[in-house]
Write a protein that holds these residues in place. Structure first.
Motif, PDB file in Angstrom:
ATOM      1  N   ALA A  33       0.057  16.147 -40.088  1.00  0.00           N
ATOM      2  CA  ALA A  33      -1.316  16.635 -40.138  1.00  0.00           C
ATOM      3  C   ALA A  33      -1.877  16.415 -41.356  1.00  0.00           C
ATOM      4  CB  ALA A  33      -1.313  18.120 -39.760  1.00  0.00           C
ATOM      5  N   ARG A  34      -1.258  16.200 -42.434  1.00  0.00           N
ATOM      6  CA  ARG A  34      -2.044  15.967 -43.990  1.00  0.00           C
ATOM      7  C   ARG A  34      -2.001  14.414 -44.032  1.00  0.00           C
ATOM      8  NH1 ARG A  34       0.140  20.611 -44.058  1.00  0.00           N
ATOM      9  NH2 ARG A  34      -0.282  22.049 -45.473  1.00  0.00           N
ATOM     10  N   MET A  35      -1.727  13.495 -43.284  1.00  0.00           N
ATOM     11  CA  MET A  35      -1.610  12.397 -43.445  1.00  0.00           C
ATOM     12  C   MET A  35      -2.895  11.709 -42.624  1.00  0.00           C
ATOM     13  SD  MET A  35       2.298  11.189 -42.184  1.00  0.00           S
ATOM     14  CE  MET A  35       2.210   9.601 -42.905  1.00  0.00           C
ATOM     15  N   ALA A  36      -3.352  10.581 -43.023  1.00  0.00           N
ATOM     16  CA  ALA A  36      -4.826  10.232 -42.665  1.00  0.00           C
ATOM     17  C   ALA A  36      -4.741   9.653 -41.178  1.00  0.00           C
ATOM     18  CB  ALA A  36      -5.126   8.909 -43.463  1.00  0.00           C
ATOM     19  N   GLU A  37      -5.759   9.465 -40.433  1.00  0.00           N
ATOM     20  CA  GLU A  37      -5.672   9.113 -39.001  1.00  0.00           C
ATOM     21  C   GLU A  37      -5.192   7.939 -38.876  1.00  0.00           C
ATOM     22  OE1 GLU A  37      -8.288  10.198 -35.245  1.00  0.00           O
ATOM     23  OE2 GLU A  37      -8.302  11.313 -37.135  1.00  0.00           O
ATOM     24  N   GLY A  38      -4.564   7.688 -37.842  1.00  0.00           N
ATOM     25  CA  GLY A  38      -3.612   6.469 -37.640  1.00  0.00           C
ATOM     26  C   GLY A  38      -2.382   6.076 -38.463  1.00  0.00           C
ATOM     27  N   GLU A  39      -2.352   7.030 -39.420  1.00  0.00           N
ATOM     28  CA  GLU A  39      -1.111   6.706 -40.300  1.00  0.00           C
ATOM     29  C   GLU A  39       0.049   7.348 -39.698  1.00  0.00           C
ATOM     30  OE1 GLU A  39       0.054   7.481 -45.019  1.00  0.00           O
ATOM     31  OE2 GLU A  39      -1.950   8.146 -44.322  1.00  0.00           O
ATOM     32  N   GLU A  40       1.268   6.564 -39.744  1.00  0.00           N
ATOM     33  CA  GLU A  40       2.311   7.125 -38.966  1.00  0.00           C
ATOM     34  C   GLU A  40       3.585   7.650 -39.923  1.00  0.00           C
ATOM     35  OE1 GLU A  40       3.736   7.934 -35.743  1.00  0.00           O
ATOM     36  OE2 GLU A  40       1.775   7.638 -35.185  1.00  0.00           O
ATOM     37  N   LEU A  41       4.222   8.830 -39.672  1.00  0.00           N
ATOM     38  CA  LEU A  41       5.089   9.407 -40.712  1.00  0.00           C
ATOM     39  C   LEU A  41       6.356   8.275 -40.355  1.00  0.00           C
ATOM     40  CD1 LEU A  41       6.031  12.793 -41.457  1.00  0.00           C
ATOM     41  CD2 LEU A  41       7.583  11.729 -39.914  1.00  0.00           C
ATOM     42  N   ASP A  42       6.866   8.347 -41.523  1.00  0.00           N
ATOM     43  CA  ASP A  42       8.236   7.430 -41.472  1.00  0.00           C
ATOM     44  C   ASP A  42       9.233   8.538 -41.492  1.00  0.00           C
ATOM     45  OD1 ASP A  42      10.108   5.556 -41.726  1.00  0.00           O
ATOM     46  OD2 ASP A  42      10.362   5.835 -43.853  1.00  0.00           O
ATOM     47  N   ALA A  43      10.012   8.567 -40.135  1.00  0.00           N
ATOM     48  CA  ALA A  43      10.915   9.630 -40.027  1.00  0.00           C
ATOM     49  C   ALA A  43      12.127   9.710 -41.299  1.00  0.00           C
ATOM     50  CB  ALA A  43      11.489   9.506 -38.568  1.00  0.00           C
ATOM     51  N   THR A  44      12.549   8.347 -41.414  1.00  0.00           N
ATOM     52  CA  THR A  44      13.890   8.324 -42.416  1.00  0.00           C
ATOM     53  C   THR A  44      13.433   8.910 -43.864  1.00  0.00           C
ATOM     54  OG1 THR A  44      14.321   6.315 -41.151  1.00  0.00           O
ATOM     55  CG2 THR A  44      15.483   6.729 -43.281  1.00  0.00           C
ATOM     56  N   SER A  45      12.121   8.562 -44.498  1.00  0.00           N
ATOM     57  CA  SER A  45      12.005   9.217 -45.525  1.00  0.00           C
ATOM     58  C   SER A  45      11.481  10.892 -45.405  1.00  0.00           C
ATOM     59  CB  SER A  45      10.610   8.112 -46.137  1.00  0.00           C
ATOM     60  OG  SER A  45       9.486   8.293 -45.500  1.00  0.00           O
ATOM     61  N   TYR A  46      11.115  11.055 -44.301  1.00  0.00           N
ATOM     62  CA  TYR A  46      10.601  12.399 -44.212  1.00  0.00           C
ATOM     63  C   TYR A  46      12.219  13.205 -44.203  1.00  0.00           C
ATOM     64  CZ  TYR A  46      10.122  16.761 -41.542  1.00  0.00           C
ATOM     65  OH  TYR A  46      10.307  18.123 -41.431  1.00  0.00           O
ATOM     66  N   TYR A  47      13.090  12.647 -43.556  1.00  0.00           N
ATOM     67  CA  TYR A  47      14.398  13.416 -43.663  1.00  0.00           C
ATOM     68  C   TYR A  47      15.000  13.582 -44.971  1.00  0.00           C
ATOM     69  CZ  TYR A  47      14.358  15.114 -38.954  1.00  0.00           C
ATOM     70  OH  TYR A  47      14.096  15.671 -37.682  1.00  0.00           O
ATOM     71  N   LYS A  48      14.654  12.382 -45.578  1.00  0.00           N
ATOM     72  CA  LYS A  48      15.468  12.220 -47.089  1.00  0.00           C
ATOM     73  C   LYS A  48      14.772  13.141 -47.876  1.00  0.00           C
ATOM     74  CE  LYS A  48      16.158   8.537 -50.093  1.00  0.00           C
ATOM     75  NZ  LYS A  48      15.852   6.961 -50.504  1.00  0.00           N
ATOM     76  N   ARG A  49      13.400  13.428 -47.790  1.00  0.00           N
ATOM     77  CA  ARG A  49      12.646  14.137 -48.775  1.00  0.00           C
ATOM     78  C   ARG A  49      13.028  15.710 -48.245  1.00  0.00           C
ATOM     79  NH1 ARG A  49       7.584  16.539 -50.046  1.00  0.00           N
ATOM     80  NH2 ARG A  49       6.784  16.521 -47.817  1.00  0.00           N
ATOM     81  N   LEU A  50      13.148  15.991 -47.084  1.00  0.00           N
ATOM     82  CA  LEU A  50      13.443  17.242 -46.605  1.00  0.00           C
ATOM     83  C   LEU A  50      14.793  17.769 -46.910  1.00  0.00           C
ATOM     84  CD1 LEU A  50      12.809  19.927 -44.571  1.00  0.00           C
ATOM     85  CD2 LEU A  50      13.947  18.591 -42.817  1.00  0.00           C
ATOM     86  N   TYR A  51      15.863  16.632 -46.883  1.00  0.00           N
ATOM     87  CA  TYR A  51      17.246  17.349 -47.342  1.00  0.00           C
ATOM     88  C   TYR A  51      17.201  17.340 -48.926  1.00  0.00           C
ATOM     89  CZ  TYR A  51      18.697  16.159 -42.680  1.00  0.00           C
ATOM     90  OH  TYR A  51      19.025  16.008 -41.341  1.00  0.00           O
ATOM     91  N   ALA A  52      16.354  16.548 -49.561  1.00  0.00           N
ATOM     92  CA  ALA A  52      16.484  16.746 -51.075  1.00  0.00           C
ATOM     93  C   ALA A  52      15.907  18.109 -51.421  1.00  0.00           C
ATOM     94  CB  ALA A  52      15.607  15.612 -51.652  1.00  0.00           C
ATOM     95  N   LYS A  53      14.872  18.656 -50.783  1.00  0.00           N
ATOM     96  CA  LYS A  53      14.218  19.932 -51.047  1.00  0.00           C
ATOM     97  C   LYS A  53      15.037  21.057 -50.583  1.00  0.00           C
ATOM     98  CE  LYS A  53       9.934  18.699 -52.032  1.00  0.00           C
ATOM     99  NZ  LYS A  53       9.334  18.900 -53.396  1.00  0.00           N
ATOM    100  N   MET A  54      15.796  20.763 -49.499  1.00  0.00           N
ATOM    101  CA  MET A  54      17.134  21.694 -49.020  1.00  0.00           C
ATOM    102  C   MET A  54      18.051  21.847 -50.166  1.00  0.00           C
ATOM    103  SD  MET A  54      17.084  20.910 -44.950  1.00  0.00           S
ATOM    104  CE  MET A  54      18.040  22.043 -44.283  1.00  0.00           C
ATOM    105  N   ASP A  55      18.348  20.774 -50.597  1.00  0.00           N
ATOM    106  CA  ASP A  55      19.378  20.677 -51.706  1.00  0.00           C
ATOM    107  C   ASP A  55      19.083  21.507 -52.983  1.00  0.00           C
ATOM    108  OD1 ASP A  55      21.132  19.237 -49.784  1.00  0.00           O
ATOM    109  OD2 ASP A  55      20.811  17.080 -51.099  1.00  0.00           O
ATOM    110  N   MET A  56      17.893  21.270 -53.309  1.00  0.00           N
ATOM    111  CA  MET A  56      17.428  21.872 -54.481  1.00  0.00           C
ATOM    112  C   MET A  56      17.370  23.386 -54.238  1.00  0.00           C
ATOM    113  SD  MET A  56      13.735  21.678 -56.142  1.00  0.00           S
ATOM    114  CE  MET A  56      12.698  22.456 -54.808  1.00  0.00           C
ATOM    115  N   LEU A  57      16.832  23.693 -53.090  1.00  0.00           N
ATOM    116  CA  LEU A  57      16.902  25.265 -52.696  1.00  0.00           C
ATOM    117  C   LEU A  57      18.310  25.881 -52.124  1.00  0.00           C
ATOM    118  CD1 LEU A  57      13.513  25.266 -51.001  1.00  0.00           C
ATOM    119  CD2 LEU A  57      13.887  26.002 -53.066  1.00  0.00           C
ATOM    120  N   LYS A  58      19.069  24.944 -52.287  1.00  0.00           N
ATOM    121  CA  LYS A  58      20.637  25.491 -51.723  1.00  0.00           C
ATOM    122  C   LYS A  58      20.640  25.944 -50.223  1.00  0.00           C
ATOM    123  CE  LYS A  58      22.261  26.509 -56.322  1.00  0.00           C
ATOM    124  NZ  LYS A  58      20.767  26.821 -56.984  1.00  0.00           N
TER     125      LYS A  58
END
Lengths: 253, 486
Positions: free
Chosen positions: A107-132
């Motif tokens: 929802a924060r991306m520009a119209e027509g811009e597609e989220l890249d699932a692989t990099s999304y999960y990479k970022r999600l997992y990094a945040k989860m690791d940080m927060l244990k």
């Protein structure tokens, strides 16, 4: 450098005025704590800044980086950088945390811009690791059947993923046990930094043993009646809220 | 409590990644609202009488037994009253004299897309059919108004002896199998609309899978209405011989017209001993379509029939896929999803008729009502007294979005005897303001928030679909919900 400015804000819900001329300014990097007795308008303040439709601003303004947010819908405010950690977050049955966050990031991306699932999960997992946070956590439906501590963890993780400019944390008397308290504190401390301003709403001083605020404000009868540094919180802990009420009564006969 | 998802279904992540990697996966029925001006070579005119039936039978060069079958059906159709004593009065708004019953460009479908007339080809290209066929289907039939414009089956599948044709062709080329099973599962007089279909049917699929053959990829049919004031009456008959397995999928769209359109299909499935048939429907009719469909299968000994039925769009849908559990240890399942938006009525459900020992059936129905939309669940589960070891599980869940929505549940469960087991659960939940605000606070628009709530509600069912269809279903729901925000 961002700023969140609340100017002489008056708020009603139904016929009743709850916030009665409140002013406060927060800059990036600062942690402000708002304390006060129950029923004094602390949660209302958080809800109205976030744009809940039940609350009506009768006068005053809320400015994010100098721009009023009052005409914006809640979702537009969120995308502009305001995050509310809810006291009682809603359950969303059947929607996994990972999917929910994905939709919020998309929802924060520009119209027509597609989220890249692989990099999304990479970022999600990094945040989860940080927060244990355990990897399995994000496969669960948002808040469904969560314990108090898990709900807090879910809110903190979302805050980490959405990287807001300002986080409003409504921790008012939500029966935080020591476990939940620590989750909130560790989360805020991990995310604290020059890019984030925090407005931490709490009833008890004990949360401030874990999160050291830069500023402490006492809210009573719909406005801020006293401001100071962290020592004000300790004073409140020792003396309770009665002296604040007395001072207020003397000043407003 | 919801049970943990099966390990062989796709995880959200896998679906997401596939979706992100290939955003055009699956058909895109969201792009259904367009049409081409066609001049039809064959047109039965407006209204229904004996001449209409003769015209249809004539252009198809049918044998006399089928022409007689049609005429008999027309008589039954006329003699039967509208079922408004239990169904909605809206049925009375169908004007059978204003409908066109047969429109086509010819009775023989093309085997390659290059031979398909341009406008029809473009229609299916815009819907993504040829691309999908290349990717993962064993065969495709694309029906445009009354007849299939395209029909093809991959060589490797036809070499296994699998027959995949439309009803017109099948009657001509495989009359012996066709006649043996046709009209046996759903007799002409089953209901007024099965009689109507029996009188004027055209198109639809005929599938025969020989003994022991397991068709690895799904067969698919796509039904497209292009003409205004038109009635589409396809007739589908699928026979899985002993131990055979097949998955059939159908999609349907029509452009939005100002007048109403009628779609009234009859679908019969026969699963012989140990066979498995899975029938998946994802339909997105425009909101002027009366969609009145009869679907039923017969499961013989140890056979399995599963209906997955997603109803989005239409003005009124009445559809209750059923399984007659005729053989010992046979299994029947209906997974039903219905979304009723403003001005729509989804009257859907399932029938399970237990007729042998140790038969099991499972019904999971989820409905979503938005705005003034109305959802009705009708179920019929019948287990007679003399049977033993039969089981039925029925779950109906309704989700209401805003207070004007209406939902009704009529679960008729007749169980006699004490050696059988049934379980029934029903729930109604609402998407409340606090939930929407919570999601909006994370940056989703109101429409996106509602869409996510709906997708969450049906998530456990959508995961059972082939991936292309679950992606498409999500896209259709997103579109419906975006459109429902004022």
């Amino acid at each position: 450098m961002s700023s969140l400015e609340i100017k002489n804000l008056h708020v009603t819900i139904g016929e009743k005025e709850i916030v009665k001329g409140l002013s406060l300014q927060i800059s990036s990097g600062e942690v402000h704590a708002i304390m006060g007795p129950n029923g004094t308008g602390k949660s209302t303040l958080a809800m109205v800044i976030a744009g809940h439709p039940d609350y009506v601003v009768t006068s005053g303004d809320v400015l994010l980086d100098g721009k009023s947010v009052l005409a914006m819908e809640a979702d537009e405010r969120a995308r502009s950088g305001l995050f509310l950690a809810f006291q009682y977050p809603s359950e969303i049955p059947g929607v996994s945390i990972a999917n929910f966050m994905r939709a919020a990031v998309q929802a924060r991306m520009a119209e027509g811009e597609e989220l890249d699932a692989t990099s999304y999960y990479k970022r999600l997992y990094a945040k989860m690791d940080m927060l244990k946070i355990d990897r399995k956590f994000t496969a669960r439906s948002v808040n469904e059947g969560f314990s108090g501590g898990e709900k807090k963890r879910c809110e903190i993780l979302q805050m980490a993923m959405l990287e807001p400019k300002f986080a409003l944390m409504d921790e008012t008397d939500s029966g935080l046990d020591i476990d939940a308290l620590r989750i909130v504190a560790e989360g805020v401390n991990a995310l604290r930094g020059p890019g984030l301003g925090v407005l931490l709403i709490t009833h008890y001083q004990r949360l401030l043993n874990y999160i050291i605020p830069d500023f402490v404000h006492v809210m009573y009868a719909g406005r801020i009646v006293k401001s100071g540094d962290k020592s004000l919180a300790l004073e409140l802990e020792a003396k309770g809220y009665d002296w604040v009420k007395k001072e207020f009564a003397l000043a407003n006969p | 409590m919801k049970s943990a998802p099966d390990t062989d279904t796709l995880s959200d992540r896998e679906i997401e990644e596939a979706n992100a990697a290939n955003p055009v996966a699956g058909i895109d029925q969201t792009r259904g609202d367009f049409k081409y001006e066609m001049s039809y070579e064959f047109d039965a005119g407006t209204g229904l009488n004996e001449k209409t039936v003769d015209y249809i039978s004539g252009v198809k060069k049918e044998a006399s037994w089928i022409r007689d079958f049609r005429h008999n059906a027309l008589k039954i159709f006329r003699s039967k009253p509208m079922p408004t004593h239990w169904a909605t009065k809206d049925l009375e708004n169908i004007n059978f004299d204003k409908i066109r019953y047969y429109l086509s460009q010819g009775q023989k479908p093309k085997r390659t897309w290059d031979e398909v007339p341009d406008d029809i080809k473009h229609t299916f290209e815009r819907l993504g059919i040829p691309e999908q066929e290349r990717k993962y289907l064993a065969g495709v039939e694309a029906q445009f108004d009354s007849e299939a414009a395209y029909s093809n089956i991959k060589d490797v599948v036809s070499k296994q002896g699998v027959i995949f044709a439309n009803s017109t062709e099948a009657l001509r080329e495989h009359p012996e199998i066709f006649r043996k099973f046709f009209g046996k599962v759903i007799p002409t007089g089953d209901n007024k609309f099965s009689a109507l279909n029996s009188a004027v049917f055209s198109g639809g699929s005929f599938i025969y899978v020989p003994k022991g053959v397991k068709v690895a990829q799904p067969l698919q049919a796509y039904f497209r209405i292009n003409a205004e004031n038109f009635g589409q009456f396809e007739r589908t008959l699928i026979i899985a011989d002993e131990g055979a397995e097949v998955v059939y999928m159908e999609g349907c769209t029509a452009p939005k017209f100002s007048t109403s359109t009628l779609h009234s299909a009859v679908v019969e499935l026969v699963a012989l001993k140990g066979a498995k048939i899975q029938y998946i429907t994802v339909q997105n009719w425009a909101n002027n379509v009366f969609n009145l469909v009869t679907k039923r299968g017969v499961a013989h000994e140890e056979a399995e029939i599963k209906w997955i039925d997603c109803n989005i769009g239409s003005r009124l849908t009445m559809k209750y896929p059923g399984v007659v559990l005729k053989g010992r240890k046979s299994r029947g399942e209906v997974i039903s999803i219905a979304l009723a938006n403003d001005g729509q009525h989804q009257d859907t459900g399932a029938k399970m008729i237990h007729a042998a020992d140790e038969t099991t059936s499972n019904i999971v129905a989820k409905s979503i009502s938005v705005g003034q939309g109305r959802s009705t669940y009708r179920g019929q589960v019948h287990i007679p007294k003399h049977l033993k070891g039969c089981k039925n599980n029925t779950e109906c869940d309704a989700l209401l979005i805003n207070t004007n929505s209406r939902t009704d549940t009529y679960p008729a469960i007749t169980v006699r005897g004490d050696r059988n087991y049934v379980q029934h659960e029903a729930s109604v939940s609402k998407v409340n303001e606090e939930m929407i605000f919570y999601m909006q606070q994370r940056g989703l628009t109101e429409g996106q928030a509602m869409s996510l709530a709906v997708n969450g509600f049906i998530n456990d069912l959508a995961r059972q679909f082939p991936m292309e269809y679950s992606v498409e279903l999500k896209r259709l729901i997103d579109l419906e919900m975006e459109g429902s925000v004022g």
